[in-house]
Scaffold this motif. Structure first.
Motif, PDB file in Angstrom:
ATOM      1  N   LEU A 456      26.588  38.952   0.587  1.00 58.90           N
ATOM      2  CA  LEU A 456      27.439  37.833   0.983  1.00 58.90           C
ATOM      3  C   LEU A 456      26.962  37.293   2.329  1.00 58.90           C
ATOM      4  N   TYR A 457      26.838  35.979   2.419  1.00 60.86           N
ATOM      5  CA  TYR A 457      26.247  35.336   3.597  1.00 60.86           C
ATOM      6  C   TYR A 457      27.287  34.584   4.434  1.00 60.86           C
ATOM      7  N   PHE A 458      26.952  34.385   5.730  1.00 62.73           N
ATOM      8  CA  PHE A 458      27.881  33.785   6.684  1.00 62.73           C
ATOM      9  C   PHE A 458      27.167  32.760   7.571  1.00 62.73           C
ATOM     10  N   HIS A 459      27.955  31.802   8.044  1.00 64.30           N
ATOM     11  CA  HIS A 459      27.464  30.896   9.077  1.00 64.30           C
ATOM     12  C   HIS A 459      27.382  31.657  10.401  1.00 64.30           C
ATOM     13  N   ASN A 460      26.645  31.103  11.346  1.00 61.35           N
ATOM     14  CA  ASN A 460      26.445  31.757  12.636  1.00 61.35           C
ATOM     15  C   ASN A 460      27.765  32.066  13.349  1.00 61.35           C
ATOM     16  N   ASP A 461      27.897  33.317  13.804  1.00 62.95           N
ATOM     17  CA  ASP A 461      29.060  33.766  14.578  1.00 62.95           C
ATOM     18  C   ASP A 461      30.377  33.539  13.837  1.00 62.95           C
ATOM     19  N   ARG A 462      30.370  33.694  12.520  1.00 58.51           N
ATOM     20  CA  ARG A 462      31.586  33.558  11.719  1.00 58.51           C
ATOM     21  C   ARG A 462      31.794  34.845  10.928  1.00 58.51           C
ATOM     22  N   PRO A 463      33.064  35.208  10.723  1.00 60.22           N
ATOM     23  CA  PRO A 463      34.288  34.486  11.078  1.00 60.22           C
ATOM     24  C   PRO A 463      34.687  34.722  12.543  1.00 60.22           C
ATOM     25  N   ASP A 464      35.584  33.848  13.019  1.00 61.85           N
ATOM     26  CA  ASP A 464      36.191  33.967  14.346  1.00 61.85           C
ATOM     27  C   ASP A 464      35.151  34.032  15.460  1.00 61.85           C
ATOM     28  N   PRO A 465      34.510  32.923  15.787  1.00 58.24           N
ATOM     29  CA  PRO A 465      33.460  32.917  16.809  1.00 58.24           C
ATOM     30  C   PRO A 465      33.990  33.260  18.201  1.00 58.24           C
ATOM     31  N   LYS A 466      33.079  33.763  19.011  1.00 57.68           N
ATOM     32  CA  LYS A 466      33.331  34.024  20.427  1.00 57.68           C
ATOM     33  C   LYS A 466      34.507  34.966  20.666  1.00 57.68           C
ATOM     34  N   THR A 467      34.549  36.035  19.877  1.00 55.32           N
ATOM     35  CA  THR A 467      35.568  37.060  20.078  1.00 55.32           C
ATOM     36  C   THR A 467      34.926  38.425  19.874  1.00 55.32           C
ATOM     37  N   THR A 468      35.510  39.440  20.485  1.00 57.71           N
ATOM     38  CA  THR A 468      34.997  40.808  20.304  1.00 57.71           C
ATOM     39  C   THR A 468      35.869  41.613  19.350  1.00 57.71           C
ATOM     40  N   ALA A 624      19.393  32.414   8.576  1.00 59.39           N
ATOM     41  CA  ALA A 624      20.516  32.459   7.633  1.00 59.39           C
ATOM     42  C   ALA A 624      20.459  33.697   6.752  1.00 59.39           C
ATOM     43  N   GLN A 625      19.257  34.144   6.433  1.00 56.45           N
ATOM     44  CA  GLN A 625      19.115  35.331   5.583  1.00 56.45           C
ATOM     45  C   GLN A 625      19.546  36.610   6.291  1.00 56.45           C
ATOM     46  N   GLU A 626      19.597  36.593   7.612  1.00 56.88           N
ATOM     47  CA  GLU A 626      19.993  37.784   8.370  1.00 56.88           C
ATOM     48  C   GLU A 626      21.508  37.928   8.485  1.00 56.88           C
ATOM     49  N   ARG A 627      22.239  36.834   8.329  1.00 58.13           N
ATOM     50  CA  ARG A 627      23.695  36.854   8.547  1.00 58.13           C
ATOM     51  C   ARG A 627      24.389  37.192   7.231  1.00 58.13           C
ATOM     52  N   LYS A 628      24.608  38.468   7.001  1.00 61.22           N
ATOM     53  CA  LYS A 628      25.105  38.893   5.688  1.00 61.22           C
ATOM     54  C   LYS A 628      25.762  40.267   5.772  1.00 61.22           C
ATOM     55  N   ILE A 629      26.491  40.581   4.713  1.00 62.94           N
ATOM     56  CA  ILE A 629      26.926  41.949   4.465  1.00 62.94           C
ATOM     57  C   ILE A 629      26.523  42.296   3.038  1.00 62.94           C
ATOM     58  N   GLU A 630      26.352  43.588   2.779  1.00 61.95           N
ATOM     59  CA  GLU A 630      25.927  44.025   1.451  1.00 61.95           C
ATOM     60  C   GLU A 630      26.820  45.153   0.960  1.00 61.95           C
TER      61      GLU A 630
END
Length: 748
Positions: A456-468, A624-630
Motif C-alpha cells: 500500500l502506497y502513500f503520498h509524502n508525509d501522509r497521513p497527518d503531516p508534520k507530527t510525531t 513514490a515507490q519508497e513510501r509504502k507499507i507491506e
C-alpha cells in the motif's frame, strides 16, 4: 456455413473471385472489409496481396491482425511467427507483442511473460502505448497466475440451441420474462461460398423462465428498431418499460438511440443528443438503472474526455428521456488507457460490473467489479474463474439468483467440433448465506501467503503531516483517495523542465505507477480482506506482520513514527471494514498486528533527500515507490487469548541505532537496551544478525517484568557508504515472537 468470425475456410473461397486485383486493390478491399467488421474477408484480401508481393510484410501483418480479430488465434499465431521471421530489421513490434498476447489468451503464461520481457528490450522504438501495454501485461500475467489457482463455486453453462446459434450471439439482458440479445450472421441463401455476405447485427428476443433458466424460441425484435441498413444491438429498457435504448452502428461508427413503447409496438428511433453522441466518435452498449431515485444511462464511448480507448460514462435521464445531464466519465479508477466496455450496475450490491482489456486479468477482456457511490467507485476486482476465462468475457448481467454473460471461450459440440466466438452463458448465483462470494478468489490464508506482500502506497508525509504521533484516525482508503486525487500534480511536477517527448513519457510513467502499483495495492487488499473475514468466521486467529517504509526526505526517527502512522491507517481500515464486521475479532485478539517500522533504513540510496528538489524527492517514481507499507505474512494460530496481544508489545527495544559517521575498517561499540514492560517474564533465546560484522555480547537471558538490560553491540565498518544492518531479537512470553533492530552508519 460459418460460425461467425471462426471458420477460416470462408477466407480461401474469396481468393478466386479477387485474384486479379493489384496490391493497392487488396489493401483497399481489406480496409473496406475491416470497416464493415468483416475480418474474414479482410484476412483473405491481405493474404492474397502478400502472395502477390512477399516483400510487403505489412500485408502479412494485417492478415495476422484480421485472423486475431476473428478469433482464429492458432492461425494468427502462425501468421505472426511468419512476420517475426521476416522482420530482420526489428520494425514489426506489433507482431511480437500480439503473439505474446495470444499466448496469454492460450494460457501459456510463462511463454507470454518471457516474450513480453524480450519485447521491451528489443523494440525500444515501438509506439508508446504498445510499450505501456507490454509493461502492463507483465504485471497482469502475475495476477493471472494467482487467479487460476482457485475457482468460484459457480457453474457457468453455455445456453442451449436455438438461443445460441452457429453465429455470434451476445449482449444478453433480461427485462421481466423476456431476454433481449444481439446476433450477427451471414447470408447463406446462395450455393456460392464466394458470395457469402455478412448480414446486419439484429436484436433478438426470447421468453425466459428465470426459475430454471429455460429460454424460449428466439425471434427477431421489432422491425422499427431493426433497420436492415445498420447494425443494431444492446437493447435495454427503463424501469417503467416505456422507453428503450440501443446502439446502432454503420461499420465501426456507433451511436445511441431511443425508442418509445406504443400501442402498436415501438416508435421510430431517435438519436440521442450530441453530448452523448459527439460527431466523429462512437457511443455504444447502453444500460439503464435507477440509483438513489434517479435514473441513469450508462454507456461506453471513445469520445473526448476519456482516459484511453473506450471509457464508461453515465448521464442522468431527465423528462422521460427527452433530456440528459452532461455525461460524466466514471473516473480513472474504472477507466484506463485501454478499453472499458459493457457496463452493468447492480442495485442489489451497489456495484458496477464491466469488462476491460487493460485491468489485470486472465486474457482478452475480463469482467471486473467496482462498488460504492458513483462518484467514488472502488478499485475494480477481477471476478475470477469461471466467470472469466483467458478469452473475451463481456456483457455481464446479474439478477436475483442468476446471471448472464457473453464469451468466446472455446467449447466442444456434440460432434466433437471445437467452436468459439461469442455465445451466451448463464449461471446460478450461490445462496445469500453462502460464504463464497464473487470476490473470494482464494480459499485459505495458507494459500494467500503465496501472494503476499500486499503493498500500500502513500503520498509524502501522509497521513497527518508534520507530527510525531504514531497513531492516526484516518482509514487507509481515505489516504489512498487523497493520494490518487494528486495524479495530475504528480504528472505536472515529474515532467517539469522536460521536452515534449520526455514529458509525455514521464506523465505516462506516473499514470502507470498509480495503476500498476497504487491501485493494485488496494485491489489486493480488498481480496485479502474478503478471505480474512471468511477465515475468521471459520474460527481461526491470525498474526499479521506489517512492515513500513519511507523515502529519505526526513530524519530516521521521524520516518519511523511516520511508518507507524501508516500501519495505523491500515489497522483503522480493518476496524472499519464493512461497517465494523471484524471489530469483535480485533477486540477478542483474533486479529493481531506485528509492526516493523523501518523509517528510511532500507530506502533506495539513489532517491533524493533534498527537500528543495521536490521533483525528485517527492514526485519522482523512485521516491513514490519508497513510501509504502507491506503486509508480509499471515501466521495461523489456535486459541489466541486476548492477553497475548499485550505480550506482543511487552518487549521495549530501540528499533534503530544510528552510529553516525565511521571510518572505513574501524570497529564501533554501542549500547542496545531492552526492557520488559509486560506482566510476564520474557525469555530471550537468540539475537540474530545478518553477518558476523555486527554482534552482541550476550544472546540468551531472561527479563522479569519491569526489568531493563543493556547489551554491547560491536559494528565492523567493512563497507563504504550508508550501511544498514538488520538484527532480530527472538523471545517468548506466552507466544513466540521477535523484534527487528537496525544498526546504521555512514562509513567514509
Amino acid at each position: 456455413m460459418c460460425k461467425i468470425l471462426n471458420t477460416i475456410a470462408c477466407i480461401f473461397f474469396v481468393f478466386s473471385l479477387l485474384s486479379q486485383s493489384s496490391n493497392n486493390g487488396w489493401i483497399k478491399k481489406g480496409l473496406e472489409a475491416e470497416q464493415k467488421l468483416d475480418y474474414a474477408a479482410a484476412a483473405a484480401y491481405y493474404l492474397e496481396g502478400y502472395k502477390a508481393n512477399e516483400d510487403q510484410v505489412d500485408l502479412l501483418l494485417n492478415h495476422a491482425h484480421s485472423l486475431r480479430k476473428m478469433n482464429e488465434n492458432a492461425k494468427a499465431l502462425l501468421a505472426y511467427d511468419q512476420v517475426i521471421e521476416k522482420d530482420k530489421n526489428k520494425t514489426m513490434a506489433e507482431a511480437f507483442f500480439y503473439k505474446a498476447l495470444l499466448l496469454k489468451i492460450k494460457g501459456s503464461y510463462e511463454e507470454s511473460k518471457q516474450m513480453l520481457s524480450v519485447f521491451s528490450k528489443t523494440y525500444r522504438r515501438a509506439p508508446s502505448l504498445l510499450k505501456r501495454r507490454a509493461k502492463n501485461e507483465l504485471v497482469s500475467i502475475d495476477v493471472a497466475q494467482k487467479i487460476v489457482l482457485d475457482t468460484l463455486a459457480l457453474e457457468v453453462q453455455r445456453a442451449d440451441e436455438p438461443l445460441n446459434s452457429k453465429y455470434a450471439d451476445f449482449a444478453p439482458k433480461v427485462f421481466d420474462n423476456t431476454l433481449y440479445y444481439a446476433q450477427l450472421k451471414y447470408d447463406e441463401n446462395t450455393k456460392e461460398a464466394t458470395n457469402i455476405k455478412q448480414k446486419p447485427i439484429s436484436i433478438i428476443q426470447a421468453s425466459v423462465d428465470t426459475s430454471v433458466l429455460d429460454f424460449g424460441k428466439p425471434q427477431t425484435f421489432d422491425l422499427m428498431v431493426n433497420n436492415s441498413a445498420y447494425h443494431q444491438a444492446n437493447f435495454v429498457l427503463t424501469k417503467d418499460r416505456k422507453l428503450g435504448f440501443f446502439s446502432r452502428c454503420e461499420g465501426r461508427d456507433c451511436a445511441l438511440y431511443k425508442t418509445k413503447k406504443t400501442a402498436s409496438g415501438w416508435s421510430e428511433p431517435q438519436m440521442l443528443p450530441m453530448t452523448i453522441n459527439p460527431e466523429g466518435y462512437s457511443s455504444t452498449q447502453p444500460f439503464v438503472v435507477e440509483v438513489s431515485k434517479k435514473e441513469y444511462l450508462f454507456f461506453s464511448s471513445n469520445k473526448r474526455g476519456g482516459k484511453g480507448g473506450f471509457d464508461i460514462f453515465y448521464a442522468e435521464i431527465k423528462n422521460n428521456g427527452d433530456r440528459f445531464s452532461t455525461p460524466k466519465n466514471a473516473g480513472r479508477t474504472i477507466n484506463s488507457p485501454g478499453n472499458e466496455v459493457t457496463p452493468f450496475y447492480n442495485t442489489q450490491d451497489g456495484c458496477l460490473y464491466f469488462s476491460s482489456d487493460w485491468h489485470h486479468g486472465l486474457g482478452g477482456y475480463d469482467i471486473f467489479k467496482s462498488c460504492g457511490p458513483l462518484k467514488s467507485l472502488s478499485v475494480p476486482n477481477n471476478v475470477g474463474i469461471p466467470l472469466n476465462s483467458s478469452h473475451n468475457d463481456l456483457y455481464f448481467a446479474l439478477y436475483d439468483q442468476y446471471g448472464l454473460l457473453s464469451s468466446n471461450r472455446p467449447y466442444i459440440t456434440a460432434s466433437d467440433t471445437q467452436r468459439c466466438c461469442s455465445d451466451i452463458y448463464a449461471f446460478k448465483y450461490p445462496p445469500k448465506d453462502s460464504t463464497d462470494t464473487i470476490t473470494d478468489i482464494y480459499t485459505s490464508l495458507e494459500q494467500l501467503n503465496k501472494y503476499l506482500p500486499v503493498t500500500l502506497y502513500f503520498h509524502n508525509d501522509r497521513p497527518d503531516p508534520k507530527t510525531t504521533d504514531t497513531l492516526t484516525s484516518k482509514n487507509y482508503l481515505e489516504t489512498y483517495t487523497r493520494y490518487t486525487d494528486l495524479i495530475d500534480t504528480y504528472k505536472k511536477e515529474y515532467a517539469k523542465g522536460l521536452d515534449d517527448t520526455l514529458a509525455q513519457t514521464a506523465q505516462e510513467d506516473i499514470e502507470d505507477f498509480f495503476f500498476q502499483k497504487v491501485d493494485k495495492g488496494v485491489s489486493d487488499l480488498q481480496m485479502f480482506m474478503a478471505l480474512l473475514e471468511k477465515e475468521l468466521k471459520a474460527g481461526r486467529s491470525f498474526l499479521l506482520t506489517v512492515k513500513g517504509y519511507a523515502s529519505p526526505l526526513a530524519k530516521s526517527d521521524y520516518n519511523e513514527k511516520l511508518t507507524l502512522r501508516r500501519i495505523s491507517s491500515l489497522q483503522n481500515y480493518v476496524k472499519q471494514y464493512k461497517n465494523g464486521a471484524l471489530l469483535s475479532f480485533l477486540e477478542n485478539g483474533n486479529i493481531q498486528f506485528k509492526k516493523e517500522p523501518f523509517g528510511e533504513y532500507r530506502a533506495d540510496t539513489t532517491v533524493s533527500d533534498n527537500f528543495h528538489d521536490v521533483q525528485n524527492s517527492v514526485y519522482s517514481i523512485k521516491a513514490a515507490q519508497e513510501r509504502k507499507i507491506e503486509v508480509l505474512s499471515v501466521s495461523l494460530a489456535q486459541n489466541i487469548e486476548t492477553s497475548k496481544a499485550e505480550t506482543i508489545s511487552s518487549l521495549e527495544v530501540d528499533s534503530l541505532i544510528d552510529l553516525g559517521t565511521l571510518r572505513y575498517g574501524s570497529k564501533s561499540k554501542s549500547e542496545l537496551t531492552l526492557k520488559n514492560t509486560g506482566s510476564d517474564t520474557l525469555h530471550i533465546y537468540d539475537i540474530e544478525s545478518e553477518c558476523s560484522c555486527t554482534v552482541v555480547n550476550e544472546q540468551e537471558f531472561s527479563l522479569a517484568p519491569g526489568e531493563r538490560k543493556a547489551l554491547d553491540i560491536i559494528f565492523k565498518a567493512t563497507k563504504k557508504g550508508v550501511v544498514t544492518r538488520k538484527m532480530q531479537v527472538l523471545y517468548t512470553g506466552k507466544v513466540q515472537l521477535s523484534k527487528i533492530i537496525y544498526v546504521k552508519a555512514d562509513v567514509k
